[in-house]
Motif scaffolding. Structure first.
Motif, PDB file in Angstrom:
ATOM      1  N   ARG A   6      35.912  41.639  47.933  1.00 51.90           N
ATOM      2  CA  ARG A   6      37.136  41.641  48.379  1.00 51.90           C
ATOM      3  C   ARG A   6      37.798  42.571  47.462  1.00 51.90           C
ATOM      4  N   GLN A   7      37.343  43.143  46.723  1.00 49.35           N
ATOM      5  CA  GLN A   7      37.727  44.210  45.691  1.00 49.35           C
ATOM      6  C   GLN A   7      37.629  45.550  46.225  1.00 49.35           C
ATOM      7  N   VAL A   8      36.822  45.582  47.551  1.00 47.11           N
ATOM      8  CA  VAL A   8      36.483  46.719  48.190  1.00 47.11           C
ATOM      9  C   VAL A   8      37.834  47.461  48.839  1.00 47.11           C
ATOM     10  N   VAL A  49      38.061  35.328  43.493  1.00 43.60           N
ATOM     11  CA  VAL A  49      38.483  36.463  42.577  1.00 43.60           C
ATOM     12  C   VAL A  49      38.920  36.022  41.155  1.00 43.60           C
ATOM     13  N   PRO A  64      32.499  41.322  40.111  1.00 49.31           N
ATOM     14  CA  PRO A  64      33.265  41.835  41.197  1.00 49.31           C
ATOM     15  C   PRO A  64      32.856  41.276  42.628  1.00 49.31           C
ATOM     16  N   THR A  65      33.862  41.022  43.278  1.00 51.04           N
ATOM     17  CA  THR A  65      33.357  40.641  44.645  1.00 51.04           C
ATOM     18  C   THR A  65      33.913  41.451  45.961  1.00 51.04           C
ATOM     19  N   ALA A  91      37.093  39.350  36.987  1.00 47.48           N
ATOM     20  CA  ALA A  91      37.112  40.206  38.167  1.00 47.48           C
ATOM     21  C   ALA A  91      36.302  41.507  37.608  1.00 47.48           C
TER      22      ALA A  91
END
Lengths: 268, 110
Positions: free
Chosen positions: A41-43, A16, A38-39, A34
């Motif tokens: 983990r942002q979901v 992140v 986006p990764t 970020a």
């Protein structure tokens, strides 16, 4: 959030936060990173934020639509009810007061109207008596033809008195002179020519026409009585014709006489 | 980016679907929304501080919302629901302000 403010997650999240090879990284860099990359983990965060956005929108919607009272607390509802009944009470008091004011105004108006109509009747009666207005009504017309000139002021005065005695309300002679309380009869003696008939300074010409408003029968009877006007007229061999009429027009009027000396006595 | 998209999608869904709020939820939804806002600002601050963790965020979000609703529910049961929701709103408002102040310092260095 205390758990966020405290560094309870000491190890950096490189994915992140961006490349870990930069030891000093500002928050702004992290945010830009970020947004740019986006990764996965942002979901999870996205799901949470979606829930937040959804419920916020729903709440705003329902607040806008909340015209009724469902969902309010019991105590709030009681408060609303109290306010409403107090308002209703106030409105009722207002209504009562206004109704009282209305009825008092109405009775006021009625009594005023009654007083006004009484005063108007009185004014009419007085105006007719004073001869300041034309009058009409049932009555008689007496036409006296006196070829020999024997009719004098005495007979005329006698006729007027008999008519007044019989309740004549308005009297007029020759369509020219209104006979009222102040009317003065003059036989011309003062001017040195006796034998004339002068009423209120106006010399009468033949035939003498006396019009009187009142009960026609009563008036006619008053003239016909024994020793009355008609008999006197016959004695001097003149002719008098009495006509009972349903409508007699008395058009001549007098100026309003303002009393110079007499004033009404205030009577309480 | 995905997070912002999620927020947008949620807002749009709420606006477009216009679901009826169930009656039992109506007193608690506004409080829950404010509590959630507090959690979100806290998370953003933690992210800028570099100590963000999505698991912590999910847990804190959930617990924030639940505790806020629970407090209000408890207040309703005790007969002081109105006052307690005001109190909760005040506390959450203060926290939101301080979190936003920290975020502002991070983003604008002011």
């Amino acid at each position: 959030m205390p758990e966020h403010e405290q560094p309870d997650q000491p190890e950096r999240d490189d994915t992140v936060a961006g490349a870990g090879d930069q030891p000093v990284e500002t928050g702004r860099d992290r945010l830009v990173q970020a947004i740019r990359k986006p990764t996965r983990r942002q979901v999870g965060v996205a799901v949470i934020l979606a829930i937040l956005g959804f419920s916020a929108a729903v709440q705003v919607r329902s607040t806008e639509a909340a015209t009724t009272y469902p969902g309010m607390r019991q105590e709030d509802l009681v408060q609303v009810l109290n306010n409403l009944s107090a308002a209703a009470q106030r409105a009722e008091n207002d209504i009562n007061q206004l109704e009282q004011a209305q009825s008092s105004l109405l009775s006021n108006r009625d009594s005023r109207a009654a007083a006004i109509s009484r005063a108007r009747e009185q004014a009419d009666a007085l105006a007719i008596l004073a001869g300041t207005v034309p009058a009409t009504g049932p009555g008689i017309r007496v036409t006296v033809t006196d070829e020999s000139g024997q009719i004098k002021i005495d007979q005329l005065l006698n006729a007027l008195q008999e008519l007044r005695d019989a309740g004549a309300e308005a009297i007029e002679i020759n369509d020219a002179v209104r006979v009222v309380a102040q009317t003065a009869l003059d036989d011309g003696t003062a001017a040195g020519e006796p034998g004339r008939i002068i009423v209120d300074g106006q010399e009468l010409a033949q035939p003498y026409v006396i019009e009187a408003i009142g009960n026609p029968q009563t008036l006619a009877t008053a003239l016909e009585i024994f020793g009355g006007f008609l008999e006197q007229v016959e004695q001097v061999s003149a002719r008098a014709v009495v006509k009972e009429l349903d409508e007699v027009e008395i058009a001549s009027v007098r100026e309003i006489a303002t009393s110079e000396y007499a004033t009404p006595v205030e009577d309480e | 980016m995905i997070a912002a998209l999620g927020l947008l999608i949620g807002l749009l869904a709420g606006l477009l679907l216009q679901p009826e709020v169930p009656l039992w939820l109506e007193p608690y939804l506004p409080i829950a929304v404010v509590a959630a806002l507090d959690a979100v600002f806290g998370a953003l601050r933690a992210f800028l501080d570099g100590i963000f963790d999505d698991k912590v965020f999910v847990v804190s979000f959930t617990s924030n919302v639940l505790i806020a609703a629970l407090i209000v529910y408890l207040g309703d049961q005790l007969g002081v629901g109105g006052q307690l929701s005001t109190g909760v709103i005040v506390v959450l408002g203060i926290r939101i302000f301080s979190n936003v102040a920290a975020i502002r310092r991070h983003l604008f260095h002011a």
